[in-house]
Write an enzyme that holds these catalytic residues in place. Structure first.
Site, PDB file in Angstrom:
ATOM      1  N   GLY A  46       1.086  -1.231  -0.124  1.00 59.84           N
ATOM      2  CA  GLY A  46       0.151   0.023   0.055  1.00 59.84           C
ATOM      3  C   GLY A  46       0.936   1.180   0.083  1.00 59.84           C
ATOM      4  N   GLN A  51       2.855   9.913   1.460  1.00 56.01           N
ATOM      5  CA  GLN A  51       4.232   9.278   1.452  1.00 56.01           C
ATOM      6  C   GLN A  51       5.070   9.721   0.459  1.00 56.01           C
ATOM      7  OE1 GLN A  51       2.211   5.082   2.301  1.00 56.01           O
ATOM      8  NE2 GLN A  51       4.207   5.027   3.336  1.00 56.01           N
ATOM      9  N   CYS A  94       5.409  -0.445   7.060  1.00 52.18           N
ATOM     10  CA  CYS A  94       5.219   0.693   6.462  1.00 52.18           C
ATOM     11  C   CYS A  94       6.428   1.214   5.776  1.00 52.18           C
ATOM     12  CB  CYS A  94       5.079   1.805   7.226  1.00 52.18           C
ATOM     13  SG  CYS A  94       4.372   3.342   6.434  1.00 52.18           S
ATOM     14  N   LEU A  95       6.068   1.516   4.202  1.00 52.19           N
ATOM     15  CA  LEU A  95       7.533   1.901   3.464  1.00 52.19           C
ATOM     16  C   LEU A  95       8.013   3.209   3.987  1.00 52.19           C
ATOM     17  CD1 LEU A  95       6.073   0.956   0.013  1.00 52.19           C
ATOM     18  CD2 LEU A  95       7.564  -0.160   1.313  1.00 52.19           C
ATOM     19  N   HIS A 136      -4.591   1.723   7.419  1.00 49.42           N
ATOM     20  CA  HIS A 136      -3.324   2.158   7.503  1.00 49.42           C
ATOM     21  C   HIS A 136      -3.063   3.449   6.590  1.00 49.42           C
ATOM     22  CE1 HIS A 136       1.274   1.160   7.772  1.00 49.42           C
ATOM     23  NE2 HIS A 136       1.193   1.945   6.813  1.00 49.42           N
ATOM     24  N   GLU A 137      -3.567   3.142   5.224  1.00 44.56           N
ATOM     25  CA  GLU A 137      -3.178   4.220   4.285  1.00 44.56           C
ATOM     26  C   GLU A 137      -4.077   5.301   4.343  1.00 44.56           C
ATOM     27  OE1 GLU A 137      -1.017   3.665   2.511  1.00 44.56           O
ATOM     28  OE2 GLU A 137      -0.475   1.489   3.009  1.00 44.56           O
ATOM     29  N   HIS A 140      -2.424   7.743   6.629  1.00 42.50           N
ATOM     30  CA  HIS A 140      -1.269   8.655   6.375  1.00 42.50           C
ATOM     31  C   HIS A 140      -1.997   9.846   5.740  1.00 42.50           C
ATOM     32  CE1 HIS A 140       2.323   6.244   6.035  1.00 42.50           C
ATOM     33  NE2 HIS A 140       1.646   5.151   5.721  1.00 42.50           N
TER      34      HIS A 140
HETATM   35 NI    NI Z   1       2.529   3.321   5.508  1.00 43.50          NI
END
Ligand code: NI
Length: 172
Positions: A46, A51, A94-95, A136-137, A140
């Site tokens: 995701g 991000q 998470c990236l 989660h996204e 963000h």
């Molecule tokens: Ni993330």
């Protein structure tokens, strides 16, 4: 297509609240394609616009197990309703917080309303990994990270380790 730079915790730009997308056009679709490419290259499932330093409300998800067989999901201006508040515990990564995986509890089942890549409204009932990922996204887009659900001590530890890595990278 091109790879985008992924911001990493504790970058303050990850704390900005994204504003709604007002037009789903080719420029947005190009950015969405770039986000998928960036996410696949980083082996993520995701990625939210925040991000990649775009403060607009859209995100991409792909939960396909097989790398050859993509299942790209696009959510533009997503709105979420909890259908089952029963906590579901899942190990998240998470990236923007590379290398760290921690258990987080979130509502088990949610309804997500959004626009697709064509700008058409759709809704989806999500549970399991998809519910975790969508929540989660969307976090963000609101300037929130999964580390915010951890203890202050854990979050501080991750923060200092990542800051150290960033300094080392910058000095190379
Ligand atoms: Ni993330």
């Amino acid at each position: 297509m091109s790879l985008l730079e992924i911001l990493e915790f504790p970058d303050p730009r990850l704390r900005k609240k994204a504003v709604p997308v007002d037009q789903v056009d080719d420029k947005l679709r190009q950015t969405i394609d770039d986000m998928f490419e960036t996410m696949y290259a980083a082996s993520g499932i995701g990625l939210a616009a925040t991000q990649v330093n775009i403060q607009k409300r859209f995100l991409v998800i792909d939960l396909a197990d097989d790398e050859e067989e993509h299942n790209p999901l696009v959510f533009i201006n997503p709105e979420i309703t909890v259908l089952d508040p029963e906590p579901y515990r899942h190990e998240e990564g998470c990236l923007s917080v590379p290398g760290y995986f921690e258990f987080v509890e979130r509502p088990r089942k949610v309804l997500v309303k959004a626009l697709n890549k064509a700008g058409e409204p759709f809704e989806i009932e999500a549970e399991g990994l998809l519910a975790v990922c969508v929540q989660h996204e969307i976090d963000h887009l609101n300037g929130k990270l999964f580390v915010d659900y951890l203890s202050v001590l854990k979050r501080q530890r991750i923060k200092s380790k990542l800051e150290k890595e960033h300094k080392q990278k910058a000095s190379v």
